[in-house]
Scaffold this active site. Structure first.
Site, mmCIF file in Angstrom:
data_model
loop_
_atom_site.group_PDB
_atom_site.id
_atom_site.type_symbol
_atom_site.label_atom_id
_atom_site.label_comp_id
_atom_site.label_asym_id
_atom_site.label_seq_id
_atom_site.Cartn_x
_atom_site.Cartn_y
_atom_site.Cartn_z
ATOM 1 N N ASP A 28 47.149 43.728 33.148
ATOM 2 C CA ASP A 28 46.618 42.367 33.251
ATOM 3 C C ASP A 28 47.480 41.436 32.399
ATOM 4 O O ASP A 28 47.834 41.763 31.264
ATOM 5 C CB ASP A 28 45.159 42.329 32.772
ATOM 6 C CG ASP A 28 44.437 41.079 33.221
ATOM 7 O OD1 ASP A 28 43.487 41.185 34.012
ATOM 8 O OD2 ASP A 28 44.835 39.972 32.789
ATOM 9 N N ASN A 84 34.370 42.561 38.882
ATOM 10 C CA ASN A 84 33.707 41.263 38.919
ATOM 11 C C ASN A 84 33.604 40.816 40.367
ATOM 12 O O ASN A 84 34.617 40.740 41.064
ATOM 13 C CB ASN A 84 34.514 40.224 38.117
ATOM 14 C CG ASN A 84 34.516 40.530 36.628
ATOM 15 O OD1 ASN A 84 33.502 40.950 36.082
ATOM 16 N ND2 ASN A 84 35.644 40.321 35.976
ATOM 17 N N SER A 92 37.913 35.673 39.466
ATOM 18 C CA SER A 92 38.879 34.580 39.570
ATOM 19 C C SER A 92 39.955 34.827 40.623
ATOM 20 O O SER A 92 40.643 33.888 41.017
ATOM 21 C CB SER A 92 39.536 34.316 38.207
ATOM 22 O OG SER A 92 40.217 35.460 37.752
ATOM 23 N N VAL A 93 40.131 36.053 41.064
ATOM 24 C CA VAL A 93 41.100 36.342 42.134
ATOM 25 C C VAL A 93 40.332 37.015 43.281
ATOM 26 O O VAL A 93 39.788 38.110 43.095
ATOM 27 C CB VAL A 93 42.246 37.253 41.641
ATOM 28 C CG1 VAL A 93 43.223 37.528 42.777
ATOM 29 C CG2 VAL A 93 42.980 36.627 40.454
ATOM 30 N N HIS A 97 39.525 44.128 42.895
ATOM 31 C CA HIS A 97 40.293 44.813 41.851
ATOM 32 C C HIS A 97 39.337 45.426 40.841
ATOM 33 O O HIS A 97 38.247 44.909 40.605
ATOM 34 C CB HIS A 97 41.281 43.865 41.162
ATOM 35 C CG HIS A 97 40.663 42.592 40.696
ATOM 36 N ND1 HIS A 97 40.365 41.545 41.547
ATOM 37 C CD2 HIS A 97 40.255 42.195 39.464
ATOM 38 C CE1 HIS A 97 39.814 40.570 40.860
ATOM 39 N NE2 HIS A 97 39.729 40.937 39.590
ATOM 40 N N HIS A 99 39.051 46.578 36.915
ATOM 41 C CA HIS A 99 39.629 46.476 35.571
ATOM 42 C C HIS A 99 39.414 47.799 34.836
ATOM 43 O O HIS A 99 38.307 48.343 34.860
ATOM 44 C CB HIS A 99 38.919 45.399 34.736
ATOM 45 C CG HIS A 99 39.028 44.001 35.248
ATOM 46 N ND1 HIS A 99 39.836 43.050 34.669
ATOM 47 C CD2 HIS A 99 38.406 43.368 36.275
ATOM 48 C CE1 HIS A 99 39.697 41.899 35.309
ATOM 49 N NE2 HIS A 99 38.835 42.068 36.283
HETATM 50 P P1 AMP Z 1 38.733 38.639 37.749
HETATM 51 O O1 AMP Z 1 38.355 37.580 36.774
HETATM 52 O O2 AMP Z 1 37.869 39.866 37.730
HETATM 53 O O3 AMP Z 1 38.934 38.089 39.153
HETATM 54 O O4 AMP Z 1 40.138 39.191 37.247
HETATM 55 C C1 AMP Z 1 41.361 38.644 37.601
HETATM 56 C C2 AMP Z 1 42.339 39.109 36.564
HETATM 57 O O5 AMP Z 1 43.656 38.929 37.065
HETATM 58 C C3 AMP Z 1 42.263 38.356 35.239
HETATM 59 O O6 AMP Z 1 41.934 39.251 34.198
HETATM 60 C C4 AMP Z 1 43.662 37.767 35.087
HETATM 61 O O7 AMP Z 1 44.110 37.786 33.754
HETATM 62 C C5 AMP Z 1 44.489 38.667 35.979
HETATM 63 N N1 AMP Z 1 45.711 38.091 36.496
HETATM 64 C C6 AMP Z 1 45.853 36.871 37.087
HETATM 65 N N2 AMP Z 1 47.142 36.696 37.459
HETATM 66 C C7 AMP Z 1 47.807 37.824 37.110
HETATM 67 C C8 AMP Z 1 49.173 38.243 37.219
HETATM 68 N N3 AMP Z 1 50.107 37.467 37.765
HETATM 69 N N4 AMP Z 1 49.506 39.465 36.742
HETATM 70 C C9 AMP Z 1 48.562 40.254 36.168
HETATM 71 N N5 AMP Z 1 47.266 39.916 36.044
HETATM 72 C C10 AMP Z 1 46.893 38.715 36.494
#
Ligand code: AMP
Length: 111
Positions: A28, A84, A92-93, A97, A99
């Site tokens: 991450d 999440n 947020s993405v 995924h 973690h």
């Molecule tokens: P979530 O909040 O569960 O959607 O997690 C998304 C995660 O993706 C967050 O912990 C971010 O820090 C991580 N993230 C976003 N962009 C990148 C990237 N380019 N490389 C690695 N991790 C990322």
């Protein structure tokens, strides 16, 4: 196209720690623990809520990969696995995924 699809396509760099036919795992970019790895299916599935019975094998592979990452980083004292899903969880993405967080004491309940 999400940022994770760009990482899978090698369009943007990532610190990849594990790769299999159907998933990829990378560190991450904003780590919340000394070890913070994301395990991402190569096939874009927005979130757990969208998973179907036909995704059973993939979902199992994501958890098995979490255990593999924990072994690789020698998280012998424990680790946490987080998914999440949706705004209340802080997703947020929009690309499923898992973690894997470790190498520090976790608290409960999570924030
Ligand atoms: P979530 O909040 O569960 O959607 O997690 C998304 C995660 O993706 C967050 O912990 C971010 O820090 C991580 N993230 C976003 N962009 C990148 C990237 N380019 N490389 C690695 N991790 C990322």
């Amino acid at each position: 196209m999400t940022i994770f699809e760009k990482i899978i396509a090698r369009e943007i760099p990532a610190d990849i720690v594990l790769e299999k036919e159907n998933l990829i795992a990378f560190r991450d970019v904003n780590p919340q623990a000394p070890v913070h790895v994301l395990i991402v299916p190569k096939r874009a599935l927005p979130r757990l809520l969208d998973a179907k019975t036909s995704d059973r094998e993939l979902l199992g592979d994501l958890l098995l990969a979490a255990a593999e990452v924990a072994k690789k980083f020698e998280l012998k004292n424990g680790f946490r696995v987080v998914v999440n899903s949706g705004p209340d969880a802080g997703e947020s993405v929009p690309h499923l995924h898992v973690h894997v967080l470790g190498q520090r004491q976790m608290s409960w309940p999570p924030g």
